[in-house]
Design a protein around this motif. Structure first.
Motif, PDB file in Angstrom:
ATOM      1  N   ARG A 159      -3.793  -9.047  -8.897  1.00  0.00           N
ATOM      2  CA  ARG A 159      -3.299  -7.888  -8.160  1.00  0.00           C
ATOM      3  C   ARG A 159      -4.578  -7.053  -7.879  1.00  0.00           C
ATOM      4  O   ARG A 159      -5.156  -6.014  -8.249  1.00  0.00           O
ATOM      5  N   LEU A 160      -5.625  -7.729  -6.705  1.00  0.00           N
ATOM      6  CA  LEU A 160      -6.817  -7.173  -6.522  1.00  0.00           C
ATOM      7  C   LEU A 160      -6.385  -5.960  -5.420  1.00  0.00           C
ATOM      8  O   LEU A 160      -5.462  -6.086  -4.626  1.00  0.00           O
ATOM      9  N   VAL A 161      -7.440  -5.003  -5.556  1.00  0.00           N
ATOM     10  CA  VAL A 161      -7.287  -3.733  -4.834  1.00  0.00           C
ATOM     11  C   VAL A 161      -6.989  -4.089  -3.143  1.00  0.00           C
ATOM     12  O   VAL A 161      -7.798  -4.951  -2.758  1.00  0.00           O
ATOM     13  N   TYR A 162      -6.031  -3.466  -2.656  1.00  0.00           N
ATOM     14  CA  TYR A 162      -5.627  -3.512  -1.257  1.00  0.00           C
ATOM     15  C   TYR A 162      -5.267  -4.881  -0.779  1.00  0.00           C
ATOM     16  O   TYR A 162      -4.857  -5.005   0.407  1.00  0.00           O
ATOM     17  N   SER A 163      -4.954  -5.826  -1.904  1.00  0.00           N
ATOM     18  CA  SER A 163      -4.375  -6.939  -1.308  1.00  0.00           C
ATOM     19  C   SER A 163      -2.747  -7.049  -1.188  1.00  0.00           C
ATOM     20  O   SER A 163      -2.261  -5.814  -1.479  1.00  0.00           O
ATOM     21  N   ASP A 164      -2.162  -7.918  -0.629  1.00  0.00           N
ATOM     22  CA  ASP A 164      -0.842  -7.909  -0.381  1.00  0.00           C
ATOM     23  C   ASP A 164       0.031  -7.613  -1.603  1.00  0.00           C
ATOM     24  O   ASP A 164       0.855  -6.686  -1.816  1.00  0.00           O
ATOM     25  N   ALA A 165      -0.235  -8.275  -2.810  1.00  0.00           N
ATOM     26  CA  ALA A 165       0.303  -8.051  -4.189  1.00  0.00           C
ATOM     27  C   ALA A 165       0.236  -6.509  -4.436  1.00  0.00           C
ATOM     28  O   ALA A 165       0.858  -5.956  -5.262  1.00  0.00           O
ATOM     29  N   TRP A 166      -1.025  -6.031  -4.310  1.00  0.00           N
ATOM     30  CA  TRP A 166      -1.458  -4.570  -4.755  1.00  0.00           C
ATOM     31  C   TRP A 166      -0.453  -3.780  -3.909  1.00  0.00           C
ATOM     32  O   TRP A 166       0.037  -2.635  -4.274  1.00  0.00           O
ATOM     33  N   GLN A 167      -0.316  -3.806  -2.494  1.00  0.00           N
ATOM     34  CA  GLN A 167       0.411  -3.094  -1.853  1.00  0.00           C
ATOM     35  C   GLN A 167       1.861  -3.252  -2.287  1.00  0.00           C
ATOM     36  O   GLN A 167       2.665  -1.947  -2.117  1.00  0.00           O
ATOM     37  N   GLN A 168       2.249  -4.276  -2.452  1.00  0.00           N
ATOM     38  CA  GLN A 168       3.620  -4.370  -2.958  1.00  0.00           C
ATOM     39  C   GLN A 168       4.011  -3.589  -4.167  1.00  0.00           C
ATOM     40  O   GLN A 168       5.042  -2.999  -4.281  1.00  0.00           O
ATOM     41  N   ALA A 169       3.080  -3.601  -5.041  1.00  0.00           N
ATOM     42  CA  ALA A 169       3.071  -3.010  -6.658  1.00  0.00           C
ATOM     43  C   ALA A 169       3.120  -1.606  -6.138  1.00  0.00           C
ATOM     44  O   ALA A 169       4.055  -0.945  -6.845  1.00  0.00           O
ATOM     45  N   GLN A 170       2.452  -1.063  -5.360  1.00  0.00           N
ATOM     46  CA  GLN A 170       1.859   0.467  -4.985  1.00  0.00           C
ATOM     47  C   GLN A 170       3.257   0.876  -4.562  1.00  0.00           C
ATOM     48  O   GLN A 170       3.810   1.899  -4.913  1.00  0.00           O
ATOM     49  N   GLN A 171       4.000   0.120  -3.685  1.00  0.00           N
ATOM     50  CA  GLN A 171       5.078   0.559  -3.138  1.00  0.00           C
ATOM     51  C   GLN A 171       6.347   0.576  -4.033  1.00  0.00           C
ATOM     52  O   GLN A 171       7.160   1.489  -3.994  1.00  0.00           O
ATOM     53  N   ALA A 172       6.343  -0.367  -4.637  1.00  0.00           N
ATOM     54  CA  ALA A 172       7.390  -0.571  -5.822  1.00  0.00           C
ATOM     55  C   ALA A 172       7.495   0.468  -6.791  1.00  0.00           C
ATOM     56  O   ALA A 172       8.295   1.245  -7.057  1.00  0.00           O
ATOM     57  N   LEU A 173       6.321   0.857  -7.067  1.00  0.00           N
ATOM     58  CA  LEU A 173       5.917   1.904  -8.120  1.00  0.00           C
ATOM     59  C   LEU A 173       6.217   3.193  -7.740  1.00  0.00           C
ATOM     60  O   LEU A 173       7.244   4.109  -7.985  1.00  0.00           O
ATOM     61  N   LYS A 174       5.974   3.482  -6.233  1.00  0.00           N
ATOM     62  CA  LYS A 174       6.218   4.694  -5.643  1.00  0.00           C
ATOM     63  C   LYS A 174       7.675   4.901  -5.442  1.00  0.00           C
ATOM     64  O   LYS A 174       8.242   6.212  -5.660  1.00  0.00           O
ATOM     65  N   THR A 175       8.564   3.931  -5.295  1.00  0.00           N
ATOM     66  CA  THR A 175       9.947   3.809  -5.004  1.00  0.00           C
ATOM     67  C   THR A 175      10.530   4.437  -6.400  1.00  0.00           C
ATOM     68  O   THR A 175      11.549   5.317  -6.299  1.00  0.00           O
ATOM     69  N   TRP A 176      10.222   3.737  -7.583  1.00  0.00           N
ATOM     70  CA  TRP A 176      10.651   3.838  -8.821  1.00  0.00           C
ATOM     71  C   TRP A 176      10.515   5.250  -9.323  1.00  0.00           C
ATOM     72  O   TRP A 176      11.419   6.063  -9.695  1.00  0.00           O
ATOM     73  N   LEU A 177       9.341   5.720  -9.045  1.00  0.00           N
ATOM     74  CA  LEU A 177       8.713   7.260  -9.639  1.00  0.00           C
ATOM     75  C   LEU A 177       9.692   8.197  -8.605  1.00  0.00           C
ATOM     76  O   LEU A 177      10.258   9.029  -9.218  1.00  0.00           O
ATOM     77  N   GLU A 178       9.781   7.963  -7.283  1.00  0.00           N
ATOM     78  CA  GLU A 178      10.834   8.897  -6.672  1.00  0.00           C
ATOM     79  C   GLU A 178      12.296   8.731  -7.033  1.00  0.00           C
ATOM     80  O   GLU A 178      12.932   9.937  -7.223  1.00  0.00           O
ATOM     81  N   GLU A 179      12.821   7.649  -7.474  1.00  0.00           N
ATOM     82  CA  GLU A 179      13.969   7.592  -8.057  1.00  0.00           C
ATOM     83  C   GLU A 179      14.237   8.315  -9.436  1.00  0.00           C
ATOM     84  O   GLU A 179      15.386   8.788  -9.821  1.00  0.00           O
ATOM     85  N   GLU A 180      12.964   8.204 -10.118  1.00  0.00           N
ATOM     86  CA  GLU A 180      13.019   8.978 -11.359  1.00  0.00           C
ATOM     87  C   GLU A 180      12.891  10.579 -11.423  1.00  0.00           C
ATOM     88  O   GLU A 180      12.894  11.208 -12.162  1.00  0.00           O
ATOM     89  N   GLY A 181      12.786  11.167 -10.053  1.00  0.00           N
ATOM     90  CA  GLY A 181      12.994  12.433  -9.751  1.00  0.00           C
ATOM     91  C   GLY A 181      11.327  12.953  -9.648  1.00  0.00           C
ATOM     92  O   GLY A 181      11.299  14.197  -9.407  1.00  0.00           O
TER      93      GLY A 181
END
Length: 407
Positions: free
Chosen positions: A25-47
Motif C-alpha cells: 500500500r504505497l502512498v498515493y497508489s490505488d490501494a492507498w486511496q481505497q484504504a484511505q477512503q474506507a478508513l474515512k467512511t468507517w471513522l465517520e460511521e463511528e461518530g
C-alpha cells in the motif's frame, strides 16, 4: 472468535493485499486511496468528525466539551513497504480509533478534543522521502521540499500529489498538545525478555552513507597481487573495520552495511569499483556524531593505505529525539494500574513520533513482535498483546483528554 481489533486490522489489510500474503500500500497508489477512503467512511460511521488535509493525512476527532482547541492525538501511518505485514502502522491507527470510540461510549464527550490520525506516508517505499505525512502536518516539510523526487516509474512526487487534489502545503497543527503513538516493536527485545509492553524513552538518530571505492579492473590470472588496485579487497577491509568499531563502541550504537555491489562483478576480473552503504544509529547525538566521524576517518585511512580512491556521501541524517517524560509517566501509571509488565526502552527504528516530538509533547508505546520480524508478511503480534497495548493507550488517553492532565 477474534477480537474487534484483529477483525479491523484484517479488514484494513484487504486494501493492498498482495500475492505474497502481505500488504503493498504505497502512498498515493490505488490501494492507498481505497484504504484511505474506507478508513474515512468507517471513522465517520463511528461518530468522528473527519478531515483529509493537504498531504492526504486523515484526521478524525471527537470535540472536547470544555477545551475544544486543545487536542490529544494518537495514530500512526497508513502506507506500507512492499509486501509488508498487517500491524506496522495501521495497528496504531485502528487501535487508536477503537480506544477513542470506547471512551466516548463509556464516558461521553472528553474535556479536550481527542483525535486519531492516519499519516499518509512514513515508509519512503515509493518516494525517497520518509515521514512526509507527519512532516507536512507539523510544519517540517512543504511541496517545495519534495521537488524533483521521483518514484521508480519516474513519476514526480509533487505531480502525483497535485493530481490527487492535494496542495502539499499547509499550516502546522498547533492545537495538538500531546501525541501518543502505539506501534509494534519491530524487534525481539520484548519477546526475548518476556515483557508485555515497551515504553519508549527515545528514538535513535541516524547517519546513512554511500561509499564508493574506485580501484582498477584487471585480469584475475595475469595481474600479480602486489600490482592490483582491488576495490573489493579495500572495501572488505573497510567493512570489517566499521563493524569492529561498532562492536567496540557497544550498545546502544549499531552499524549496518546493508548493500554491497561490485563492478564489473565478474568471477575472473579483479573488481574495479565497490559500492556499499553504512547505517549508523545511536540515541545520543554527540555519540552518534563521534562514531560516524571515526568511521569516516577509518574509511579514508584505509583508502590511503591501499592507494585507492574513495568517495563518501551522507544521504540521510536525523537527530535522536527524547520522548516527553510527563506522558511517559502517564503510560507507566496505566501499565501499573492494569498490572501489565513494561520495559523502558529506546526505539532503534524511526517513527512519525520522531517528527511530531520536535514540536509536540510525544510518547510511544510498543507491543512485542514475534521473532522481531517486521516489513514482511511473516510479521506477527499475539492478539493478547494487541489488546493490552490498546488498553494501555485507552487509559492514557483518558488521563490526558478526560482528566485534563497537563503536559
Amino acid at each position: 472468535m477474534s477480537s474487534l481489533i484483529l477483525e479491523k486490522l484484517q479488514w484494513l489489510a484487504g486494501y493492498g493485499w498482495d500475492e505474497q500474503g502481505g500488504i503493498t500500500r504505497l502512498v498515493y497508489s490505488d490501494a492507498w486511496q481505497q484504504a484511505q477512503q474506507a478508513l474515512k467512511t468507517w471513522l465517520e460511521e463511528e461518530g468522528f468528525s473527519v478531515e483529509v488535509d493537504a498531504a492526504g493525512n486523515v484526521i478524525a476527532w471527537i470535540p472536547g466539551a470544555e477545551s475544544p482547541d486543545e487536542w490529544i492525538m494518537t495514530g500512526s501511518h497508513l502506507d506500507t513497504v512492499v509486501s509488508g505485514g498487517i500491524y506496522d502502522g495501521q495497528y496504531g491507527i485502528v487501535a487508536g480509533a477503537l480506544a477513542i470510540a470506547k471512551l466516548v461510549k463509556e464516558y461521553g464527550a472528553p474535556k479536550k478534543t481527542i483525535a486519531v490520525v492516519a499519516f499518509a506516508e512514513e515508509e519512503a517505499s515509493r518516494f525517497p522521502f520518509a515521514m512526509w505525512g507527519s512532516k507536512s502536518m507539523f510544519g517540517k516539510a512543504t511541496i517545495d521540499d519534495i521537488k524533483g523526487i521521483k518514484d521508480t516509474a519516474g513519476l514526480l512526487m509533487e505531480q502525483v500529489i497535485k493530481e490527487l487534489g492535494y496542495s502539499g502545503t499547509q499550516e502546522p497543527r498547533k492545537q495538538v498538545e500531546a501525541f501518543v503513538e502505539l506501534h509494534i516493536e519491530q524487534g525481539n527485545v520484548l519477546e526475548t525478555e518476556e515483557i508485555d509492553v515497551g515504553i519508549v524513552h527515545s528514538i535513535v538518530g541516524q547517519r546513512r552513507l554511500r561509499i564508493t571505492v574506485t580501484g582498477e579492473a584487471n585480469h584475475a590470472g595475469t595481474t600479480p597481487m602486489a600490482y592490483r588496485k582491488d576495490a573489493m579487497k579495500t572495501a572488505s577491509l573497510m567493512v570489517n573495520r566499521l563493524l569492529s568499531i561498532a562492536d567496540e563502541w557497544g550498545d546502544p550504537l549499531v552499524a549496518t552495511v546493508g548493500q554491497f555491489e561490485l563492478e564489473p562483478n565478474i568471477s575472473n576480473v579483479v573488481p574495479g569499483s565497490a559500492h556499499f552503504t553504512l547505517d549508523v544509529r545511536h540515541i545520543d547525538e554527540q555519540s552518534l556524531e563521534e562514531a560516524a566521524n571515526k568511521m569516516i576517518a577509518e574509511i579514508e585511512l584505509i583508502a590511503k593505505d591501499q592507494s585507492i580512491e574513495v568517495a563518501i556521501e551522507t544521504w540521510f541524517s536525523s537527530q535522536p529525539v527524547q520522548m516527553n517524560e510527563r506522558i511517559i509517566q502517564q503510560l507507566i501509571q496505566s501499565c501499573k494500574k492494569q498490572k501489565i509488565p513494561y520495559k523502558s526502552m529506546h526505539s532503534g527504528a524511526a517513527h512519525d513520533s520522531q517528527v511530531v516530538a520536535t514540536t509536540v509533547p510525544t510518547a510511544m508505546l510498543f507491543v512485542p513482535s514475534k521473532s522481531g520480524i517486521s516489513h514482511s508478511p511473516l510479521e506477527f503480534t499475539e492478539e493478547k498483546s494487541l489488546i493490552q497495548g490498546m488498553e494501555v493507550l485507552e487509559d492514557t488517553l483518558f488521563r490526558l483528554a478526560y482528566e485534563g492532565d497537563k503536559n
